[in-house]
Design a protein around this motif. Structure first.
Motif, PDB file in Angstrom:
ATOM      1  N   SER A 120     -19.401 -32.351  42.414  1.00 32.86           N
ATOM      2  CA  SER A 120     -19.650 -32.912  43.744  1.00 32.86           C
ATOM      3  C   SER A 120     -18.343 -33.336  44.401  1.00 32.86           C
TER       4      SER A 120
ATOM      5  N   SER B 183     -24.347 -31.554  47.507  1.00 31.53           N
ATOM      6  CA  SER B 183     -23.249 -31.871  46.585  1.00 31.53           C
ATOM      7  C   SER B 183     -22.007 -32.377  47.300  1.00 31.53           C
TER       8      SER B 183
ATOM      9  N   CYS C  42     -25.066 -41.066  41.802  1.00 31.45           N
ATOM     10  CA  CYS C  42     -24.559 -39.700  41.659  1.00 31.45           C
ATOM     11  C   CYS C  42     -23.762 -39.657  40.365  1.00 31.45           C
TER      12      CYS C  42
ATOM     13  N   ASN D  75     -22.226 -37.125  39.010  1.00 33.43           N
ATOM     14  CA  ASN D  75     -20.984 -36.372  39.132  1.00 33.43           C
ATOM     15  C   ASN D  75     -19.865 -37.230  39.711  1.00 33.43           C
TER      16      ASN D  75
ATOM     17  N   HIS E 257     -29.947 -26.983  43.277  1.00 36.53           N
ATOM     18  CA  HIS E 257     -28.558 -27.380  43.080  1.00 36.53           C
ATOM     19  C   HIS E 257     -27.761 -26.225  42.496  1.00 36.53           C
TER      20      HIS E 257
ATOM     21  N   MET F 256     -26.918 -31.945  38.759  1.00 37.63           N
ATOM     22  CA  MET F 256     -26.551 -33.308  39.097  1.00 37.63           C
ATOM     23  C   MET F 256     -26.282 -34.073  37.805  1.00 37.63           C
TER      24      MET F 256
END
Length: 396
Positions: free
Chosen positions: A19, A67, A104, A106, A314, A318
């Protein structure tokens, strides 16, 4: 007529995992945006370039995907035993909406690095060489993340040879520990399995009834069986995102799953909660070609997982959903565990559209209730640009 000039705000544009997002120190935000509310949301929307009816975010920092439409606010921690507080905002692309309901995973990989480089840690806590352990309070969900950030010559090391599928270039490895990732505060009554079941029959009027594992770990997630949806689990983005009917079906399933998990009171409310829950589908191992053209062999993975975020499949996975995958895989009887072959396991390697990812989790059964002490995975992070973002002075 007079026009309000732009203002500039210190910011850093970072990649974390698969991301990208705009990072701010809380103290650098305009006063009105230093507290939750309409001004903060309006500011972040303008920074990212939303809402954009064209869906491109041309007039902002966003990249027109879930993302890359993200913002992070970091501050010295008010929580004992933690270095920084981390708040994540998922910015809608075509709507005037910032979703604060989840984390999140990432971008979590970049928080420790950002905190060190931004002077949010006492210099005495940063080694000259080695690993700096940064304890992060994830304010959205009330959880602790421990980031192990490599340090060289007193500065964050960003380059290295760690490769992450879904990211083009290698970088330095950042190991993340998500402590007690289940039972998010305020989510579904605080239970890892909000219905009390490892597998439920999820009835979706007009669509069908599906076996589902509904879990709160990392992020609230609805796991379905690929076969029941008519998929193999090897699908890439275009197979799902190019099918408007399929996306609408997934959103309907997500809305009914959100109600079943106790996250919203009605299916209509789910439209105002886009970031959570996630929907994912699983399948036993099968070989496929990833989006980069890399061959993924069935023997190299334990199962296949595809997940949707903000209404689209995605491109990789994620980070928070990976925590949910690792947790569910560690608990015998969930759909994720069964897709991986069943039995006890402390780690799985799963196939996603961009390649593979390994995630570990430690699960125990105590007094009839499953608990997970931590989930572990490795990501990488890198500063892409730093300086200032500019927005019109009347944008918030």
């Amino acid at each position: 007529m007079a026009h309000v000039p732009q203002i500039k705000i210190p910011a850093t544009y970072m990649r974390g995992g698969t991301s990208k997002g705009v990072f701010f120190r809380l103290q650098d935000l305009p006063a009105a945006a230093q507290v939750p509310g309409a001004a903060r949301d309006a500011l972040l929307l303008r920074v990212i370039g939303s809402p954009d009816p064209y869906g491109k975010q041309i007039d902002g920092m966003g990249g027109a995907t879930s993302s890359t439409s993200k913002a992070v606010i970091v501050a010295p921690s008010t929580r004992p035993g933690h270095h920084v507080d981390y708040l994540f905002g998922q910015v809608a692309i075509d709507k005037p909406f910032v979703d604060w309901s989840g984390n999140c995973g990432n971008l979590s990989a970049a928080v420790g690095s950002f905190a060190i480089a931004s002077g949010l840690l006492d210099p005495s806590q940063v080694p000259r060489d080695g690993i700096c352990v940064v304890r992060i309070w994830q304010a959205n969900i009330g959880k602790t993340i421990v980031a192990h950030v490599p340090i060289t010559d007193g500065a964050v090391q960003e380059t290295g040879d760690f490769e992450l599928d879904g990211v083009t270039f290698p970088a330095a490895e950042v190991q993340l520990e998500f402590l007690d990732p289940a039972a998010e505060e305020g989510e579904g009554g605080g239970a890892m399995f909000p219905t009390g079941n490892l597998v439920d029959d999820l009835e979706v009027p007009g669509v069908g009834t599906f076996r589902a594992t509904l879990i709160n770990a990392g992020i609230p997630t609805i796991f379905l069986e690929a076969e029941a949806l008519g998929y193999m689990g090897t699908e890439l983005q275009e197979a799902i995102n190019g099918d408007a009917q399929a996306l609408a079906r997934f959103e309907t399933i997500r809305a009914h799953g959100a109600v079943r998990m106790g996250l919203v009171a009605s299916v209509e409310d789910a439209a105002r909660r886009q970031h959570t829950p996630k929907v994912a589908f699983v399948a036993p191992p099968r070989g496929y070609t990833s989006s980069s053209g890399k061959a993924v062999q069935a023997a190299d993975i334990d199962l296949l997982v595809r997940a949707l975020s903000m209404g689209k499949l995605h491109h990789a996975m994620m980070g928070t959903a990976a925590v949910a995958i690792g947790t569910a895989a560690a608990i015998p009887g969930t759909l994720v565990n069964l897709a991986a072959g069943g039995g006890s396991r402390t780690a799985v390697r799963f196939g996603h559209p961009s390649g593979t990812l390994r995630v570990g989790a430690e699960a125990t059964l105590v007094d009839g209730q499953w608990s997970v002490t931590k989930a572990i995975m490795s990501r990488s992070a890198r500063v892409l640009m730093e300086g200032f973002v500019r927005v019109p002075g009347d944008a918030f």
